[in-house]
Structures are given as C-alpha cells and as structure tokens.
Design a protein around this motif. Structure first.
Motif, PDB file in Angstrom:
ATOM      1  N   GLN A 142      59.964  55.008  59.074  1.00 17.04           N
ATOM      2  CA  GLN A 142      60.033  56.283  59.789  1.00 17.04           C
ATOM      3  C   GLN A 142      59.307  56.195  61.126  1.00 17.04           C
ATOM      4  O   GLN A 142      58.126  55.842  61.170  1.00 17.04           O
ATOM      5  CB  GLN A 142      59.442  57.412  58.939  1.00 17.04           C
ATOM      6  CG  GLN A 142      60.076  57.565  57.573  1.00 17.04           C
ATOM      7  CD  GLN A 142      61.590  57.645  57.630  1.00 17.04           C
ATOM      8  OE1 GLN A 142      62.160  58.404  58.413  1.00 17.04           O
ATOM      9  NE2 GLN A 142      62.253  56.844  56.793  1.00 17.04           N
ATOM     10  N   PRO A 143      59.974  56.507  62.232  1.00 17.27           N
ATOM     11  CA  PRO A 143      59.330  56.436  63.550  1.00 17.27           C
ATOM     12  C   PRO A 143      58.105  57.338  63.623  1.00 17.27           C
ATOM     13  O   PRO A 143      58.157  58.509  63.217  1.00 17.27           O
ATOM     14  CB  PRO A 143      60.432  56.924  64.500  1.00 17.27           C
ATOM     15  CG  PRO A 143      61.715  56.705  63.771  1.00 17.27           C
ATOM     16  CD  PRO A 143      61.390  56.926  62.324  1.00 17.27           C
ATOM     17  N   GLY A 144      57.012  56.789  64.110  1.00 20.37           N
ATOM     18  CA  GLY A 144      55.782  57.559  64.256  1.00 20.37           C
ATOM     19  C   GLY A 144      54.739  57.290  63.195  1.00 20.37           C
ATOM     20  O   GLY A 144      53.577  57.674  63.356  1.00 20.37           O
ATOM     21  N   VAL A 145      55.117  56.644  62.092  1.00 23.62           N
ATOM     22  CA  VAL A 145      54.148  56.334  61.041  1.00 23.62           C
ATOM     23  C   VAL A 145      53.253  55.180  61.504  1.00 23.62           C
ATOM     24  O   VAL A 145      53.750  54.138  61.946  1.00 23.62           O
ATOM     25  CB  VAL A 145      54.846  55.964  59.722  1.00 23.62           C
ATOM     26  CG1 VAL A 145      53.854  55.381  58.717  1.00 23.62           C
ATOM     27  CG2 VAL A 145      55.536  57.182  59.130  1.00 23.62           C
ATOM     28  N   SER A 146      51.948  55.371  61.396  1.00 26.88           N
ATOM     29  CA  SER A 146      50.992  54.316  61.744  1.00 26.88           C
ATOM     30  C   SER A 146      50.670  53.428  60.550  1.00 26.88           C
ATOM     31  O   SER A 146      50.671  52.204  60.654  1.00 26.88           O
ATOM     32  CB  SER A 146      49.688  54.931  62.276  1.00 26.88           C
ATOM     33  OG  SER A 146      49.922  55.806  63.341  1.00 26.88           O
ATOM     34  N   VAL A 147      50.381  54.063  59.412  1.00 21.70           N
ATOM     35  CA  VAL A 147      49.970  53.326  58.227  1.00 21.70           C
ATOM     36  C   VAL A 147      50.265  54.172  56.996  1.00 21.70           C
ATOM     37  O   VAL A 147      50.161  55.397  57.030  1.00 21.70           O
ATOM     38  CB  VAL A 147      48.462  52.946  58.301  1.00 21.70           C
ATOM     39  CG1 VAL A 147      47.581  54.171  58.479  1.00 21.70           C
ATOM     40  CG2 VAL A 147      48.020  52.132  57.086  1.00 21.70           C
ATOM     41  N   VAL A 148      50.648  53.513  55.914  1.00 21.44           N
ATOM     42  CA  VAL A 148      50.872  54.176  54.637  1.00 21.44           C
ATOM     43  C   VAL A 148      49.767  53.721  53.691  1.00 21.44           C
ATOM     44  O   VAL A 148      49.354  52.557  53.716  1.00 21.44           O
ATOM     45  CB  VAL A 148      52.270  53.852  54.075  1.00 21.44           C
ATOM     46  CG1 VAL A 148      52.496  52.366  53.911  1.00 21.44           C
ATOM     47  CG2 VAL A 148      52.512  54.570  52.748  1.00 21.44           C
ATOM     48  N   ILE A 149      49.251  54.637  52.865  1.00 25.26           N
ATOM     49  CA  ILE A 149      48.050  54.314  52.079  1.00 25.26           C
ATOM     50  C   ILE A 149      48.282  54.502  50.575  1.00 25.26           C
ATOM     51  O   ILE A 149      47.713  55.405  49.953  1.00 25.26           O
ATOM     52  CB  ILE A 149      46.829  55.121  52.549  1.00 25.26           C
ATOM     53  CG1 ILE A 149      47.146  56.633  52.634  1.00 25.26           C
ATOM     54  CG2 ILE A 149      46.354  54.617  53.897  1.00 25.26           C
ATOM     55  CD1 ILE A 149      45.896  57.494  52.844  1.00 25.26           C
ATOM     56  N   PRO A 150      49.068  53.638  49.953  1.00 32.03           N
ATOM     57  CA  PRO A 150      49.212  53.712  48.502  1.00 32.03           C
ATOM     58  C   PRO A 150      47.905  53.348  47.808  1.00 32.03           C
ATOM     59  O   PRO A 150      47.136  52.506  48.304  1.00 32.03           O
ATOM     60  CB  PRO A 150      50.294  52.670  48.205  1.00 32.03           C
ATOM     61  CG  PRO A 150      50.159  51.672  49.318  1.00 32.03           C
ATOM     62  CD  PRO A 150      49.800  52.495  50.528  1.00 32.03           C
ATOM     63  N   GLY A 151      47.664  53.945  46.667  1.00 30.56           N
ATOM     64  CA  GLY A 151      46.539  53.543  45.840  1.00 30.56           C
ATOM     65  C   GLY A 151      46.944  52.404  44.928  1.00 30.56           C
ATOM     66  O   GLY A 151      48.112  52.010  44.859  1.00 30.56           O
ATOM     67  N   ALA A 152      45.978  51.855  44.229  1.00 29.39           N
ATOM     68  CA  ALA A 152      46.242  50.781  43.264  1.00 29.39           C
ATOM     69  C   ALA A 152      45.081  50.730  42.288  1.00 29.39           C
ATOM     70  O   ALA A 152      43.933  50.982  42.648  1.00 29.39           O
ATOM     71  CB  ALA A 152      46.404  49.437  43.968  1.00 29.39           C
ATOM     72  N   ARG A 153      45.399  50.383  41.039  1.00 28.67           N
ATOM     73  CA  ARG A 153      44.369  50.284  40.001  1.00 28.67           C
ATOM     74  C   ARG A 153      44.076  48.852  39.607  1.00 28.67           C
ATOM     75  O   ARG A 153      43.140  48.593  38.858  1.00 28.67           O
ATOM     76  CB  ARG A 153      44.799  51.072  38.770  1.00 28.67           C
ATOM     77  CG  ARG A 153      44.850  52.573  39.005  1.00 28.67           C
ATOM     78  CD  ARG A 153      45.479  53.294  37.823  1.00 28.67           C
ATOM     79  NE  ARG A 153      44.749  53.077  36.596  1.00 28.67           N
ATOM     80  CZ  ARG A 153      43.765  53.859  36.153  1.00 28.67           C
ATOM     81  NH1 ARG A 153      43.398  54.914  36.863  1.00 28.67           N
ATOM     82  NH2 ARG A 153      43.160  53.612  35.020  1.00 28.67           N
ATOM     83  N   ASN A 154      44.879  47.895  40.122  1.00 30.87           N
ATOM     84  CA  ASN A 154      44.652  46.488  39.801  1.00 30.87           C
ATOM     85  C   ASN A 154      45.239  45.629  40.919  1.00 30.87           C
ATOM     86  O   ASN A 154      46.060  46.099  41.718  1.00 30.87           O
ATOM     87  CB  ASN A 154      45.255  46.122  38.440  1.00 30.87           C
ATOM     88  CG  ASN A 154      46.738  46.425  38.370  1.00 30.87           C
ATOM     89  OD1 ASN A 154      47.538  45.846  39.107  1.00 30.87           O
ATOM     90  ND2 ASN A 154      47.128  47.342  37.478  1.00 30.87           N
ATOM     91  N   PRO A 155      44.828  44.353  40.997  1.00 31.37           N
ATOM     92  CA  PRO A 155      45.298  43.484  42.083  1.00 31.37           C
ATOM     93  C   PRO A 155      46.811  43.300  42.108  1.00 31.37           C
ATOM     94  O   PRO A 155      47.390  43.137  43.190  1.00 31.37           O
ATOM     95  CB  PRO A 155      44.572  42.170  41.816  1.00 31.37           C
ATOM     96  CG  PRO A 155      43.295  42.579  41.141  1.00 31.37           C
ATOM     97  CD  PRO A 155      43.700  43.730  40.258  1.00 31.37           C
ATOM     98  N   ALA A 156      47.470  43.328  40.955  1.00 32.26           N
ATOM     99  CA  ALA A 156      48.919  43.167  40.945  1.00 32.26           C
ATOM    100  C   ALA A 156      49.606  44.320  41.673  1.00 32.26           C
ATOM    101  O   ALA A 156      50.579  44.108  42.420  1.00 32.26           O
ATOM    102  CB  ALA A 156      49.430  43.071  39.508  1.00 32.26           C
ATOM    103  N   GLN A 157      49.111  45.531  41.474  1.00 31.05           N
ATOM    104  CA  GLN A 157      49.676  46.668  42.194  1.00 31.05           C
ATOM    105  C   GLN A 157      49.426  46.541  43.691  1.00 31.05           C
ATOM    106  O   GLN A 157      50.296  46.866  44.506  1.00 31.05           O
ATOM    107  CB  GLN A 157      49.081  47.977  41.661  1.00 31.05           C
ATOM    108  CG  GLN A 157      49.548  48.331  40.261  1.00 31.05           C
ATOM    109  CD  GLN A 157      48.932  49.616  39.748  1.00 31.05           C
ATOM    110  OE1 GLN A 157      48.032  50.185  40.372  1.00 31.05           O
ATOM    111  NE2 GLN A 157      49.408  50.082  38.606  1.00 31.05           N
TER     112      GLN A 157
END
Length: 325
Positions: free
Chosen positions: A273-288
């Motif tokens: 999407q134009p204008g997005v700088s960074v997306v910040i998904p969470g994670a509970r383990n290194p595989a995620q």
C-alpha cells in the motif's frame, strides 16, 4: 529487507518491524526467555524497528526491549504513553509527559527515545495546541527525538497529520480494515508523515490458523475484549465479528501466492500500500518472526489478488465496520 523512510523522523527502517504488545501481556503468558528469543530473532533477521508501550505489562515489554537495545546498533525503538491513567484530556499535560517519559527512558535504558507516540488518547487531545507544544518541549529537552500518535479512527489520523511536527501515525491497517486507504494514507504521503501499520493480522485472524472451534485463554484479550469490555473493540480482531472474519479468510485463501502462508499474504498486502512506512506484526516465537520477515521477500501482489482483498472486504466487512473507525 527493503528500507523505507519513517516519515518526519528522518530515519530509515525495515518495512517489516516487530510489535511488542504480546511480550508484555494481554495475549496469554510469554516467559522472559521466550520474549528475548523473539526479540533476538527479529534483530538477527533484519528487523530494525520495534514498537512497544509503557502500558504493555506495565513496563515489562519496554524493559525486555531495553535488554536487547543495549547490544544492538541501528535499531529504532518506538514507545507509547498515556494509557496508564484515566482517559480524560486533562491528564495530557507537560508534567505528566515528563513523568511518563522518565519511566520509559529508565525501562528502555536510554537518555533519548527515538519515537514516542500518544497512545490512542481521547479524541479532543488531537486538537489541543498545548498538548503538541508539550511534545515539542520534550524534543527540545532531548528526552525524545521525534513524536507521533497512535489512533483509533481515520478522523483522528487526519487531524494529527495536519500538525507540523507529527512524525508518524500508527493506525490499524489490514485486509479487514481498508478505510485508511481512502484518505489517511494519501494525506500522510503528501505531508511526509510516516504510517506505522498496526494490528496487521487482525489479532491472528489473518494468520489462517483459526476456525470456529478456536479458543483463547482467559488472560487473552481475544477472550475478554471481544465485545469491547476492556478497551476499544477495534483492537481485537480489528472489530470484525470472529465468524465473519473466518469467512473472509476462507475467501482469500485461494489467492495465496505459491508457498506463502495466509499471514505472509496479509503482510505483503500491507507492504504494497502506497504510504506505508513499516508494518508491525507481533510474534510469540522465533518461527513466527521468521515467517513475518519473509513477507518482505514476496513479490508484490497482482492486480487480481488486490481485487480479491477489496471484493472480500466490500462483501463481508464493509457493512460491519467501515463507518465506525
């Protein structure tokens, strides 16, 4: 990883970052060793932006991030403030900002925080000149390098973007929450304000791993806030009815690129999407963490794939939530 400018911070960050809410609480228990493993996996995988808040585990998330920050170069850390007190505009004062900032700087182990964001404050706060004068003062005092806002609504985002020194806006943006595409992203892009896309997987709905039989722990907001009992319901599954969200995911599954997961598809949609700088998904383990980072290496989605997301939203989601946030 592709690097993008984070708005008026003047910093470049990897397009996939890490959200650290789950390392503090509200997503079930994550012990310290697992939390640190997530943080190290993110940094080792090329993540250069981590987002936390003073209220996540009442400072636990900040303290954990602070542990890895000491040994990391080139890492941009953003935190948020304002949710540890009664949510009335009168609490958003320079005196309180200094106190909250002192605590966050101690938790993170830094003299100057890269980016501090107001944490979804009451709507009148965005129109209060004194609030933004106070934030300017924090910059002048060297406590913070830049400031931004985390918002609930598109209207709040547009008000903030009009402020001359707001560096970034953090807003819920995902394949089940398309309203920011209408005005917010174009306005931010025109103003040079960064967009931090939060709740990118709709609290896990867009992972493709849930069904009608999925349950969550009593200490997980996906149980106790499903109807907005504890905070804004838009924070949980993006405000989408769980059953409707499952149907939306089933419609999108046939459009996944070969070898990609639903989560990677959903993250790639945001990155495109134009204008997005960074997306910040969470994670509970290194595989995620590794799976999330891999979304940055996928090819951009095709016009047909983008149309599938839009059509699914228009058919199922728009009637439920579009006008609410």
């Amino acid at each position: 990883m592709e690097m993008r400018r984070l708005g008026r911070t003047g910093r470049d960050v990897g397009v996939v970052g890490l959200g650290a809410w789950q390392l503090g609480g509200d997503w079930g228990s994550v012990d310290e060793s697992d939390a640190l493993a997530v943080l190290h996996a993110a940094i080792d995988g090329g993540v250069t932006f981590i987002d936390t808040a003073d209220v996540y585990g009442d400072g636990r998330s900040e303290r954990l991030v602070g542990q890895v920050l000491k040994a990391s170069n080139g890492l941009t850390v953003a935190t948020k403030m304002g949710r540890r007190v009664e949510q009335v505009p009168e609490n958003y004062t320079l005196q309180n900002f200094r106190a909250w900032n002192d605590r966050s700087r101690q938790n993170l182990g830094v003299d100057t925080i890269d980016l501090v964001q107001l944490h979804c404050p009451p709507t009148p706060v965005y129109s209060d000149d004194e609030v933004f004068d106070a934030l300017d003062t924090l910059v002048d005092e060297g406590r913070i390098a830049s400031y931004g806002v985390s918002v609930e609504t598109c209207a709040e985002a547009l008000t903030a973007i009009a402020r001359p020194n707001v560096a970034s806006v953090q807003i819920i943006l995902n394949a089940l929450r398309l309203k920011p595409l209408d005005e917010v992203l174009p306005a931010a892009q025109a103003a040079g304000v960064g967009i931090i896309a939060r709740v990118p997987l709709a609290s896990g709905l867009l992972s493709g791993k849930y069904d009608e039989h999925t349950t969550f722990g009593d200490d997980d907001h996906r149980t106790y806030n499903r109807h907005g009992e504890a905070f804004d319901v838009g924070e949980t599954f993006s405000g989408v009815d769980f059953t409707t969200g499952l149907e939306a995911v089933r419609r999108l599954m046939p459009w996944l690129p070969a070898g990609a997961t639903m989560a990677q598809f959903a993250l790639r949609w945001i990155i495109d999407q134009p204008g997005v700088s960074v997306v910040i998904p969470g994670a509970r383990n290194p595989a995620q963490v590794a799976g999330n980072i891999s979304a940055a290496t996928l090819a951009s989605l095709t016009p047909d794939q983008l149309t599938a997301v839009q059509q699914t939203y228009d058919d199922l989601i728009r009637p439920q939530i579009h006008d609410r946030w």
